[in-house]
Design a protein around this motif. Sequence first.
Motif, short mmCIF file in Angstrom:
data_model
loop_
_atom_site.label_atom_id
_atom_site.label_comp_id
_atom_site.label_asym_id
_atom_site.label_seq_id
_atom_site.Cartn_x
_atom_site.Cartn_y
_atom_site.Cartn_z
N LEU A 121 0.14 -4.20 -3.22
CA LEU A 121 0.17 -3.71 -1.88
C LEU A 121 1.09 -2.63 -1.84
O LEU A 121 0.73 -1.75 -1.04
CB LEU A 121 0.33 -5.05 -1.16
N VAL A 124 -0.22 1.02 -1.96
CA VAL A 124 -1.12 1.71 -0.96
C VAL A 124 -0.42 2.93 -0.44
O VAL A 124 0.78 2.83 0.06
CB VAL A 124 -1.40 0.51 0.16
N ILE A 129 -1.60 4.07 6.04
CA ILE A 129 -0.75 3.09 6.95
C ILE A 129 -0.61 3.73 8.24
O ILE A 129 -0.75 3.37 9.16
CB ILE A 129 0.38 2.48 6.42
N ILE A 143 -3.65 -5.16 7.96
CA ILE A 143 -3.40 -6.06 6.41
C ILE A 143 -4.77 -6.25 6.12
O ILE A 143 -4.98 -6.01 4.71
CB ILE A 143 -2.77 -7.37 6.86
N TYR A 147 -4.45 -2.71 3.70
CA TYR A 147 -3.67 -3.24 2.58
C TYR A 147 -4.54 -3.84 1.63
O TYR A 147 -4.74 -3.75 0.45
CB TYR A 147 -2.50 -4.16 3.13
N SER A 151 -6.08 -2.36 -2.13
CA SER A 151 -5.33 -2.76 -3.18
C SER A 151 -6.17 -3.78 -3.86
O SER A 151 -5.62 -4.56 -4.84
CB SER A 151 -3.95 -3.28 -2.74
#
Length: 225
Positions: A121, A124, A129, A143, A147, A151
């Motif tokens: 993670l 990333v 983000i 998430i 994420y 990933s």
Amino acid sequence: MSWLMDWIPNVVELADEFPIGFWQTLQMLLIPGAVAFLFGLVFGVTLVVTRKGGIMENRIIFFLLDKVVNLFRSIPFVILMMLLVNVTRFLVHTTIGVPGALPALIIGTIPFFSRQIESALAEVDPGVIEASQAMGLSPFQIITRVYLRESIPGMARAVTITLISLVGLTAIAGAIGAGGLGDMAIRYGYQRGMSDVTYVVVVIILLMITCIQTIGDQIVKKTTH
């Protein structure tokens, strides 16, 4: 069958035990692997999002979880099994066989997989983000949509590495009464001098690891973009 008796006589005599040993090893691989995946995914995500600069920064949660993961990762598996004897007996009412090995295998694998997920993670792109936060996505949406989705190749590698490591742990568990292929290699191959049993067990384990690695590589190849 005559040439088999010449080359691997003990394997022929113990032919009925190999499917049992393989099934026991498979149980010790799949059950802890599935449980470790669920908990390791939660812990890995928690470590990433609660760290300094994370989308849900929380120093207390990160500190506590980080130290617990480090603690259990640092304990050798054989010692961990001995430490968990009373816990295992309480949970499954036995300390031998496949049931007796499962608690230690699960507890020993979760911290390892958590770190693997954390590393996956962490790869990333931070810019993605930040863009997601600018678009107004909630932490849960970041998430699940960013994420975890971005990933997938890294998590596939993590699962592959963890399962291969778990195969080795099942052999250690077999050495102290859990059964499986490791138990056969030690009980017959080492203690009774049946070297052909050891060779066949090694071949079977190598084939298992090769299958795991091949499947993992194919998943990584198909999900990498």
